[in-house]
Design an enzyme around this catalytic site. Structure first.
Site, PDB file in Angstrom:
ATOM      1  N   GLY A  40      16.009   3.080   5.197  1.00  0.00           N
ATOM      2  CA  GLY A  40      14.930   2.119   4.977  1.00  0.00           C
ATOM      3  C   GLY A  40      14.812   1.779   3.505  1.00  0.00           C
ATOM      4  O   GLY A  40      15.082   2.619   2.631  1.00  0.00           O
ATOM      5  N   GLY A  42      11.971  -0.262   2.402  1.00  0.00           N
ATOM      6  CA  GLY A  42      10.646  -0.820   2.161  1.00  0.00           C
ATOM      7  C   GLY A  42       9.973  -0.084   1.018  1.00  0.00           C
ATOM      8  O   GLY A  42      10.636   0.513   0.170  1.00  0.00           O
ATOM      9  N   LEU A  43       8.651  -0.116   0.996  1.00  0.00           N
ATOM     10  CA  LEU A  43       7.959   0.509  -0.134  1.00  0.00           C
ATOM     11  C   LEU A  43       8.216   2.008  -0.175  1.00  0.00           C
ATOM     12  O   LEU A  43       8.391   2.586  -1.246  1.00  0.00           O
ATOM     13  CB  LEU A  43       6.472   0.219  -0.072  1.00  0.00           C
ATOM     14  CG  LEU A  43       6.115  -1.255  -0.323  1.00  0.00           C
ATOM     15  CD1 LEU A  43       4.612  -1.444  -0.314  1.00  0.00           C
ATOM     16  CD2 LEU A  43       6.694  -1.749  -1.626  1.00  0.00           C
ATOM     17  N   HIS A 266      -5.237  -5.614  14.236  1.00  0.00           N
ATOM     18  CA  HIS A 266      -5.791  -6.292  13.065  1.00  0.00           C
ATOM     19  C   HIS A 266      -6.647  -7.469  13.513  1.00  0.00           C
ATOM     20  O   HIS A 266      -6.227  -8.265  14.334  1.00  0.00           O
ATOM     21  CB  HIS A 266      -4.639  -6.765  12.183  1.00  0.00           C
ATOM     22  CG  HIS A 266      -5.080  -7.166  10.813  1.00  0.00           C
ATOM     23  ND1 HIS A 266      -5.845  -8.279  10.589  1.00  0.00           N
ATOM     24  CD2 HIS A 266      -4.868  -6.603   9.596  1.00  0.00           C
ATOM     25  CE1 HIS A 266      -6.076  -8.371   9.284  1.00  0.00           C
ATOM     26  NE2 HIS A 266      -5.497  -7.367   8.670  1.00  0.00           N
ATOM     27  N   ARG A 330     -11.339  -2.590  10.313  1.00  0.00           N
ATOM     28  CA  ARG A 330     -10.530  -3.393  11.223  1.00  0.00           C
ATOM     29  C   ARG A 330     -10.801  -3.106  12.691  1.00  0.00           C
ATOM     30  O   ARG A 330     -10.880  -4.030  13.501  1.00  0.00           O
ATOM     31  CB  ARG A 330      -9.055  -3.119  10.937  1.00  0.00           C
ATOM     32  CG  ARG A 330      -8.665  -3.673   9.604  1.00  0.00           C
ATOM     33  CD  ARG A 330      -7.253  -3.326   9.251  1.00  0.00           C
ATOM     34  NE  ARG A 330      -6.902  -4.069   8.047  1.00  0.00           N
ATOM     35  CZ  ARG A 330      -5.750  -3.964   7.420  1.00  0.00           C
ATOM     36  NH1 ARG A 330      -4.836  -3.137   7.877  1.00  0.00           N
ATOM     37  NH2 ARG A 330      -5.503  -4.678   6.355  1.00  0.00           N
ATOM     38  N   HIS A 401      -0.872  -4.531  14.553  1.00  0.00           N
ATOM     39  CA  HIS A 401      -0.476  -4.730  13.166  1.00  0.00           C
ATOM     40  C   HIS A 401       0.176  -3.501  12.538  1.00  0.00           C
ATOM     41  O   HIS A 401       1.141  -3.610  11.815  1.00  0.00           O
ATOM     42  CB  HIS A 401      -1.722  -5.108  12.370  1.00  0.00           C
ATOM     43  CG  HIS A 401      -1.474  -5.325  10.924  1.00  0.00           C
ATOM     44  ND1 HIS A 401      -0.515  -6.200  10.480  1.00  0.00           N
ATOM     45  CD2 HIS A 401      -2.034  -4.789   9.820  1.00  0.00           C
ATOM     46  CE1 HIS A 401      -0.513  -6.187   9.148  1.00  0.00           C
ATOM     47  NE2 HIS A 401      -1.405  -5.337   8.722  1.00  0.00           N
ATOM     48  N   GLU A 425       4.864   4.311   6.785  1.00  0.00           N
ATOM     49  CA  GLU A 425       4.314   4.087   8.125  1.00  0.00           C
ATOM     50  C   GLU A 425       5.006   4.955   9.167  1.00  0.00           C
ATOM     51  O   GLU A 425       4.434   5.240  10.221  1.00  0.00           O
ATOM     52  CB  GLU A 425       4.439   2.599   8.501  1.00  0.00           C
ATOM     53  CG  GLU A 425       3.656   2.238   9.758  1.00  0.00           C
ATOM     54  CD  GLU A 425       3.726   0.754  10.116  1.00  0.00           C
ATOM     55  OE1 GLU A 425       4.255  -0.034   9.316  1.00  0.00           O
ATOM     56  OE2 GLU A 425       3.244   0.389  11.205  1.00  0.00           O
ATOM     57  N   ARG A 435      -6.444   2.721   9.837  1.00  0.00           N
ATOM     58  CA  ARG A 435      -6.092   2.564   8.424  1.00  0.00           C
ATOM     59  C   ARG A 435      -6.983   1.502   7.783  1.00  0.00           C
ATOM     60  O   ARG A 435      -7.216   0.448   8.366  1.00  0.00           O
ATOM     61  CB  ARG A 435      -4.633   2.150   8.276  1.00  0.00           C
ATOM     62  CG  ARG A 435      -4.202   1.960   6.843  1.00  0.00           C
ATOM     63  CD  ARG A 435      -2.718   1.648   6.732  1.00  0.00           C
ATOM     64  NE  ARG A 435      -2.376   0.378   7.348  1.00  0.00           N
ATOM     65  CZ  ARG A 435      -2.623  -0.819   6.809  1.00  0.00           C
ATOM     66  NH1 ARG A 435      -3.219  -0.892   5.639  1.00  0.00           N
ATOM     67  NH2 ARG A 435      -2.264  -1.921   7.427  1.00  0.00           N
TER      68      ARG A 435
END
Lengths: 637, 255
Positions: A40, A42-43, A266, A330, A401, A425, A435
């Site tokens: 991965g 991503g962040l 979401h 949310r 989401h 995640e 979250r």
């Protein structure tokens, strides 16, 4: 299985410092002897790969897209939280910690959340140093805004593209390490298995998505940062390639899967409009700072919004939650939208939408101010719906989401498979049952930049290098299994396409394991999923060849895993006989229709252990202890 | 208003990088005008699959215009006829019943076609690897507010930083140049104080990489700016040129 969370002792504010001192170090000259696989970009993954390489480790980094810059973190719009207290409005590490634990409805591990709040400030420093163009005040200092459910302004943002800019920051650092030869990048690869020998992760098996070849890679440790499983619902705000395969196959190799039923719906997405729809588009929740949510007071009122006078509108969030109003968390906002639509007050062609109205904000601040804040979001909305939100209210509806559940990890972010770490995640640890907005980016980067670089060293220093190579029989066995599955999928030659199965699974999940759940529905869903899964393996139609770029085959493998994983979600949702955060069991609610927790019986992490295809998964419990935050009923009144 | 339309597609089909490839015709029937262009392709692919044919391979991921994964040339224009729009955000309401639509992959020397509409854009990553970063390691940064950035500078940097790396600029340029892509990154970092220490080195190295990776030069056609889904301005190319000349004349990078 005995779960050991390895949470250090002592006062919460000292745990991470003390732990960092206790962790063993790898000598700088020895780091180059170790090889780490990161799946991965991503962040979480991108930041981890870059940071580990900066330390001197040799990193093999894999991504499913054609470039590491495209991981789905890129789509996050609103912002990233940090306890900087730049606005002098009463924020602190302690408050961010408290808000996150409470927002997660007391189902997160306190120590992890506290550490997250602690390192949040360093993340902003790091990102600014990388050149992330955050929004600024006139004086040149960083701007902040308040975001979904927070009463302080602690969210940093880069227009409506914060995720993109943070990801491009991590991608830049990663690119630098690729150029330096410390990271070897493998794009267009999909991880299909983790290989374990003697209870240690030894490497992975991937499919080269261009050639269709199966490739094997061994390393001293494996880091999974493969995102969430929201696409089990078919329609979600996730990217098309987001899937559960990497984490699910790790689960089948011994990693416990924690709280899979904790999914986040979401509240502000563009409503569904047709069967052909492939995904749902999120409109940043920052819109709720200035937009007012309403529906017609009377069910069945089909007048256009501008013809409905003020007195016949119901601003239901402001009415029900006077202190938080449109900014409730949310899960609360989503459930309320569903409730209004179920009462027949929904708007738009389908009746599954509520208004998000900017008329008052435009009148108060002027169009120019609103355009500066939300211009690109309004433009995106207009592109998709052909309606101008400056003139008519937006229509929104909740959509899947984010998934709070994920592979179980200890305080070091290591799964129940030694040597296998899980970030972002893909793990379960920080968000509990719900979250808060602008916390996902924070967690991904915290894990990647500031946690894994410390904790992985301790493992490597203790366990030493991995003497198992990719020629080991365990790798061959795994490779054969992966190949056999592809061959099987291509040979069924049935009547229904992969997407057709995926859509049906999505309907089942949304209907029975979505915003509201009950025991009867969940039992029904379990049967339906089993039936659908059996049909899939008899009747799926996958065209093309194995050793080729074959997108149908890629999707088939992912849907095969979703069809098993969906059942695990349902099992988890069924066993958790309480409501908490995003998990709303209709049988367990307060008189005011709020989620009713059962702290006596369910104050634990449910970590499911795989026992075989024909066996029920085994439940392991990690009790959650709250020493610093008092367990209370959440109230946003 | 939602309605449905019927279309004829002329789609580039190519088995693999070694294959010559050709246009093939297929029909897209009962297409809702609310669909995105990619959802239209999904529907066509479902039909092809059920008919026992191989579906059209195309790249896509986020489907909300930010990942930069999608992109084909539609009727001769990168990402289709709408300004400032990625293919996934192009909706079928912009087409008429009975239209014929030609769909082909990005074409550039630096981008190899892998299959049908899928191309290899790793050369863009190569340009970034040459210097599209600030050399800081995680952990050592000072407090973020110790470095004020004037708002207008931050805004301009953000305008440039919005690039999604889709490659439309390259595909629409007659010279298959990546100047807008490289210019955007060089500008983003050169405009910020954090990026200044390496500005000369960065400009020099990224321009060299562009040439080495097979991209052409800029001859001010401005096609890139016209087709960029993020509407990035060619001012960024001018800024890159300034940084490049400065690097060449004054910095010693040339050696």
């Amino acid at each position: 299985m005995q779960l050991d969370s390895k949470v250090p002792g002592g006062p919460i504010q000292d745990k991470w410092d003390k732990h960092r001192f206790d962790l063993k170090l790898v000598n700088p000259a020895n780091k180059r002897k170790y090889k780490v696989i990161v799946v991965g970009t991503g962040l979480g993954g991108g930041a981890a790969a870059a940071s580990l390489a900066e330390l001197g480790y040799n990193v093999l980094n894999f991504c499913i897209q054609d470039s590491p810059r495209r991981a789905h973190s890129i789509a996050a719009q609103g912002g990233i939280n940090a306890a900087k207290n730049y606005q002098n409005d009463g924020d602190s590490i302690w408050r961010l910690f408290y808000d996150t634990v409470k927002g997660g409805d007391f189902r997160a591990r306190e120590s992890n959340v506290y550490r997250l709040a602690q390192v949040s400030t360093e993340i902003i420093d790091q990102c600014v140093a990388q050149g992330v163009p955050f929004a600024r005040e006139y004086g040149g200092l960083l701007d902040n805004r308040s975001f979904g459910g927070a009463q302080v302004s602690r969210t940093f943002y880069a227009r409506g593209q914060t995720g993109q800019q943070l990801l491009l920051g991590a991608y830049a650092s990663l690119s630098r390490q690729i150029a330096a030869g410390k990271v070897k990048m493998f794009s267009r690869r999909e991880m299909l298995d983790v290989v374990t020998v003697d209870e240690r992760a030894r490497g992975i098996v991937v499919r080269n998505l261009v050639t269709g070849e199966i490739e094997k890679y061994a390393a001293d440790a494996v880091v999974l940062a493969t995102g969430g499983y929201g696409n089990v619902f078919f329609l979600s705000t996730n990217a098309m390639a987001s899937n559960v395969t990497a984490t699910y196959r790790a689960y089948k190799k011994g990693a416990c899967f924690a709280n899979p039923c904790f999914t986040q719906i979401h509240p502000t997405c563009i409503p569904v409009h047709g069967d052909y729809q492939s995904k749902l588009t999120l409109m940043s929740e920052s819109l709720r700072n200035d937009g007012r949510v309403w529906v017609p007071r009377e069910p069945g009122d089909k007048r256009p919004p501008n013809e409905i006078p003020e007195s016949e509108r119901d601003y239901y969030l402001e009415r029900k939650y006077p202190s938080f109003g449109n900014l409730v968390p949310r899960d609360v906002a989503s459930r309320n939208a569903k409730e209004q639509c179920d009462q027949g007050k929904g708007v738009g062609e389908t009746g599954y939408a509520v208004y998000l109205d900017f008329a008052d904000a435009i009148e108060r601040d002027g169009k120019a101010v609103i355009e500066k804040k939300y211009g690109n979001l309004f433009q995106m909305y207009e592109k998709i719906t052909a309606q101008n939100p400056y003139e008519v209210p937006m229509m929104i509806y909740p959509a899947v989401h984010y998934t709070m559940g994920g592979l179980w990890v200890d305080y070091n972010l290591m799964s129940t498979v030694p040597g296998m770490y899980v970030l972002g995640e893909a793990n379960f640890s920080d968000h509990g049952a719900n979250r808060l907005g602008a916390s996902a980016l924070m967690q991904g980067l915290a894990d990647g930049y500031f946690v894994i670089p410390y904790t992985i060293g301790d493992f490597l220093a203790t366990a030493g290098t991995n003497d198992v190579t990719a020629d080991h029989p365990a790798f061959t066995e795994s490779e054969d299994a992966v190949k056999a599955q592809a061959t099987k999928l291509l040979s069924i030659n049935g009547k229904r396409t992969v997407d057709d199965f995926h859509k049906e699974l999505g309907h089942i999940m949304w209907e029975y394991c979505g915003m509201a759940r009950n025991a009867e529905g969940l039992r029904k869903a379990q049967g339906l999923i089993q039936k659908l899964r059996a049909e899939f393996w008899e009747n799926v139609l996958v065209p093309g060849e194995e050793k080729d770029l074959n997108q149908s085959l890629e999707r088939a493998g992912r849907v095969a895993d979703f069809l098993e994983f969906g059942e695990l979600m349902v099992i988890d949702a069924l066993h958790r006989e309480e409501s908490c955060g995003g998990h709303f069991r209709e049988e367990y609610q307060t008189e005011e229709n709020e989620a009713k927790r059962d702290d006596e019986n369910f104050c634990y992490v449910a970590a499911w252990e795989y026992k075989g295809d024909d066996e029920a998964p085994v439940l392991n419990k990690e009790p959650l202890e709250f020493e610093n935050v008092k367990l209370t009923q959440r109230s946003y009144k | 208003m939602t309605k449905t339309i019927n279309l004829t597609l002329k789609v580039w089909r190519q088995k693999n990088a070694g294959d010559k490839g050709k246009f093939e015709t297929c029909q897209a029937r009962n297409i809702s005008t609310d669909m995105s262009f990619l959802e239209m392709l999904d529907v066509v692919n479902e039909g092809l699959t059920v008919d026992g044919k191989e579906p059209i391979a195309f790249d896509h991921d986020c489907r909300e215009g930010i990942c930069g994964m999608c992109g084909t040339v539609v009727n001769g224009r990168a990402h289709g006829p709408e300004k400032g729009t990625t293919l996934c955000q192009l909706h079928m309401r912009h087409f008429d019943d009975g239209d014929t639509i030609a769909i082909e992959p990005w074409r550039a020397r630096a981008f190899k076609v892998l299959k049908d509409l899928v191309v290899d854009r790793s050369a863009l990553d190569g340009i970034i690897q040459a210097g599209g970063y600030i050399s800081v390691n995680a952990g050592g940064a000072q407090d973020a507010n110790n470095l004020p950035v004037p708002q207008d500078k931050a805004d301009k940097a953000m305008d440039a930083a919005q690039c999604i790396g889709c490659g439309a600029c390259v595909a629409s340029c007659p010279n298959a140049s990546a100047m807008l892509f490289a210019g955007a990154k060089i500008s983003h970092l050169a405009l910020l104080p954090q990026g200044r220490p390496e500005a000369a080195k960065r400009a020099w190295a990224m321009v060299k990489a562009m040439d080495a990776l097979g991209f052409g030069n800029c001859t001010n056609e401005r096609e890139c700016e016209a087709e960029c889904p993020k509407e990035i301005s060619i001012v960024n190319i001018a800024r890159m040129n300034r940084e490049y000349y400065k690097a060449g004349f004054f910095s010693g990078e040339k050696n």
